[in-house]
Design an enzyme around this catalytic site. Sequence first.
Site, short mmCIF file in Angstrom:
data_model
loop_
_atom_site.label_atom_id
_atom_site.label_comp_id
_atom_site.label_asym_id
_atom_site.label_seq_id
_atom_site.Cartn_x
_atom_site.Cartn_y
_atom_site.Cartn_z
N GLN A 335 0.83 -1.22 0.00
CA GLN A 335 0.00 0.00 0.00
C GLN A 335 0.86 1.26 0.00
O GLN A 335 0.61 2.20 -0.75
CB GLN A 335 -0.91 -0.03 1.25
CG GLN A 335 -2.04 0.97 1.20
CD GLN A 335 -3.05 0.63 0.11
OE1 GLN A 335 -3.12 -0.51 -0.35
NE2 GLN A 335 -3.80 1.62 -0.32
N GLU A 362 2.99 -25.34 10.10
CA GLU A 362 3.28 -25.61 11.50
C GLU A 362 2.08 -25.30 12.39
O GLU A 362 2.21 -24.81 13.49
CB GLU A 362 4.48 -24.74 11.90
CG GLU A 362 5.41 -25.44 12.83
CD GLU A 362 6.54 -26.18 12.11
OE1 GLU A 362 6.50 -26.34 10.87
OE2 GLU A 362 7.42 -26.61 12.83
N GLY A 363 0.90 -25.60 11.86
CA GLY A 363 -0.36 -25.28 12.55
C GLY A 363 -0.88 -23.94 12.07
O GLY A 363 -0.20 -22.93 12.20
C1 LIG Z 1 4.86 -24.49 1.67
C2 LIG Z 1 4.45 -25.54 2.65
C3 LIG Z 1 5.41 -26.25 3.33
C4 LIG Z 1 5.06 -27.29 4.19
N1 LIG Z 1 6.05 -28.05 4.77
C5 LIG Z 1 5.69 -29.13 5.50
C6 LIG Z 1 6.69 -30.01 6.02
O1 LIG Z 1 7.88 -29.81 5.83
N2 LIG Z 1 6.28 -31.09 6.72
C7 LIG Z 1 4.99 -31.35 6.96
O2 LIG Z 1 4.69 -32.35 7.60
N3 LIG Z 1 4.01 -30.53 6.50
C8 LIG Z 1 4.33 -29.43 5.76
N4 LIG Z 1 3.35 -28.61 5.27
C9 LIG Z 1 1.97 -28.88 5.57
C10 LIG Z 1 1.31 -27.87 6.53
O3 LIG Z 1 1.81 -28.02 7.82
C11 LIG Z 1 -0.19 -28.06 6.44
O4 LIG Z 1 -0.60 -27.59 5.17
C12 LIG Z 1 -0.95 -27.34 7.54
O5 LIG Z 1 -0.72 -27.93 8.77
C13 LIG Z 1 -2.42 -27.26 7.27
O6 LIG Z 1 -2.97 -28.50 6.92
P1 LIG Z 1 -3.90 -28.63 5.63
O7 LIG Z 1 -3.18 -27.99 4.52
O8 LIG Z 1 -4.29 -30.01 5.47
O9 LIG Z 1 -5.15 -27.74 5.94
P2 LIG Z 1 -6.48 -28.21 6.71
O10 LIG Z 1 -6.11 -28.87 7.96
O11 LIG Z 1 -7.37 -28.92 5.78
O12 LIG Z 1 -7.11 -26.80 7.06
C14 LIG Z 1 -8.00 -26.07 6.19
C15 LIG Z 1 -8.64 -24.94 6.97
O13 LIG Z 1 -9.42 -25.49 8.01
C16 LIG Z 1 -9.06 -24.95 9.25
N5 LIG Z 1 -9.18 -25.96 10.31
C17 LIG Z 1 -8.80 -27.26 10.26
N6 LIG Z 1 -9.06 -27.86 11.43
C18 LIG Z 1 -9.58 -26.91 12.23
C19 LIG Z 1 -10.03 -26.90 13.58
N7 LIG Z 1 -9.96 -27.99 14.35
N8 LIG Z 1 -10.49 -25.75 14.08
C20 LIG Z 1 -10.55 -24.63 13.32
N9 LIG Z 1 -10.14 -24.59 12.05
C21 LIG Z 1 -9.67 -25.70 11.52
C22 LIG Z 1 -7.60 -24.55 9.07
O14 LIG Z 1 -7.23 -23.57 10.00
C23 LIG Z 1 -7.63 -24.04 7.65
O15 LIG Z 1 -8.07 -22.71 7.63
C24 LIG Z 1 3.69 -27.56 4.43
C25 LIG Z 1 2.73 -26.80 3.79
C26 LIG Z 1 3.07 -25.81 2.89
C27 LIG Z 1 1.99 -25.03 2.21
#
Ligand SMILES: Cc1cc2nc3c(=O)[nH]c(=O)nc-3n(C[C@H](O)[C@H](O)[C@H](O)COP(=O)(O)OP(=O)(O)OC[C@H]3O[C@@H](n4cnc5c(N)ncnc54)[C@H](O)[C@@H]3O)c2cc1C
Lengths: 380, 267
Positions: A335, A362-363
Amino acid sequence: MDFDLTEEQKMILELVDEVSEKEIEPLADEVAEKGEFPRGNIERLASLDLFGITIPKKYAGLEMDYLTWALVAERISRACATTGLIFGANLLCTFPLLNFGSEEQKSTFLPPLAKGTSLGAFALTEPEAGSDAGNVQTSAKKDADGYILNGNKIFITNGEVADIYIIIANLDRKRGARGLAAFILKKGTTGFSFGQHFRKMGLEALPNVELILKDCPVPENNLIGGEKKGFKIAMETFAAGRIGVGIGALGIAEAAFKKARDYSKERVQFGRTISSFQAVQHILADMATKIEASRQFLYKAAWLLDKGMPFEKYASMGKLYASETAMWVTTKAVQILGGYGYMKDYPVERYMREAKLFEIIEGTSEIQRGIIANLILKET
Amino acid sequence: MRIVVCIKQVPDTEELTKVKVNPVDNTIVREGIKNIINPFDENALEEALRIKEKNAASVTCISMGPPQAEDALRKALSMGVDEAILISDTCFAGSDTWATSYILSEAIKRLGDFDLIIAGKQAIDGDTAQVGPGIAEHLGIPQLTYVRKIEIKNGMIRAERALEDYFEVVEIKLPALITVTKEINEPRYPSLRNLLKAKKIKIPLWDNRFLNLAQDKIGLDGSPTRVIRTFTPGLPKKGEIIQGDIKEKADKIIEEIKKRNLLRWLQ
Ligand SMILES: Cc1cc2nc3c(=O)[nH]c(=O)nc-3n(C[C@H](O)[C@H](O)[C@H](O)COP(=O)(O)OP(=O)(O)OC[C@H]3O[C@@H](n4cnc5c(N)ncnc54)[C@H](O)[C@@H]3O)c2cc1C
């Protein structure tokens, strides 16, 4: 309470600042543009011994604390978020080895990780297990020589470039999260291959790769901390890792703030610099305030971790606050730079795309709020 | 093989705009400015370390300066030199290039045998380029200045010197002194391990009680140079803009090239 840095920390940071400013930052645009793993940066970090900061001397490390690690990672991330994340993901591999590994596992795997001759990765996430970390489908079956792993991991940072992987797999699906175990898997193991390389909104040079485990044998000695310890190991590693992720976000926020501040002092509209408009000044003030608050949260979390005290709440708060700050600061930086901020010629649009990741890994922010709420409701 | 590297601590170039000259004695005011190793001396250190890695040499680094020059020596230790010595005494203060090179040469004599002395081509604060050659003269050994590449073989050193308009390849016998340019190498960063180790090393101090040099050869008394005035030079002469159509411009340029004999090296 003591906010002073030690002489040693000052010396280290002076060196890291010099390298970050002279070598890493000038390449950051190119790294993102090309989308190639920044091997030169990683070799430079290794030549400075930075991968060994938290690792004991007997495993070829420097035996320093997590606060020092955080201070260093902040500087690297400020210069290049991609390099910061590669550096941070490595910690997710060394942390469980250090805290739950056997003497044999430590003396085998830590020295190459400390020297940076091997990179590490941590793999939990699967198509069905993201926030719901306990829902890991990858299976581990006991056999005569150890375990056989089967399953797919997605989005794994440092995938393919890493040599040593921590794999979370399920020994007993009926037991859910309590059936999880953590294994050390070496690149090159039969049945272990790499699938999709995920294309992303930003951080194009960060490797995020699918791991494919097909009847993949793991020797008994590579089970970390015993059967059924997997969930605990994963949760503690993530808790420490949140400091690292928060620090990465902090670095981006700092870089964006600096660009916005400097630009506002140069850009003239209506015959004056835009930094003379109160509307702009207030944004800059809020940026600086939120950045400082993030920094204090994260330093405190690292300091508690070093003292062996409960740090999880601060790590979650710091990660949550720093990542949301990074998103806010980078958006506002665009911005302040106006139309120029939207252009690829300035790095702020890149910072904005990079910052988004930190609210997810990481959550997610939602998960962090859940953790914090859980902890504070238990307090009396 | 033993190599001696002479380094100087100087104010950081990036902060040089803040450097002030003391109007009373025309020396540089050093308070409040970050100090670094003179950049060319970092090249000297790097070259010594590269020789050490190839030829199993030992590297001793010396610096004359105020007590805080110890920081520069510590950095040299963290880069990997074997030994560092600080040469410092209040009676050395005010030494010009003659007295400084005399003191350094006497310190080098105290070190015992050596094969090669390396210094930077000049220090970025004084820019005299005299101390290196001065040391060689005091020690009565051959010297090569502005060296951008070296090769050491059978007690000889073969060096490429970068001169104003051309390079010169020269061979001299060791022991000798060389001063090096930036092109010779890319100085390394210390590793954290060496940095932390260097922090704990006690750096020996050689003062005049140890070196025992005559008062009239050191410090202000021993310095034949008198600085009369230090000042910022005026702006350089403006360039000349050649007017006219293309042909006129070209003719004029050719005329100027001939007049100034600018192509003499091509003849
Ligand atoms: C660039 C990148 C690097 C990564 N590196 C690693 C790695 O090195 N190792 C590894 O293990 N993982 C890795 N990840 C995975 C990452 O940790 C996950 O993507 C993340 O934890 C979210 O999980 P998900 O994508 O399945 O989303 P989901 O769990 O499907 O979440 C989708 C939405 O629902 C919400 N949600 C889900 N459950 C709840 C709840 N109980 N209460 C409220 N809201 C909720 C979430 O906040 C989010 O907004 C990586 C991801 C990315 C994008």
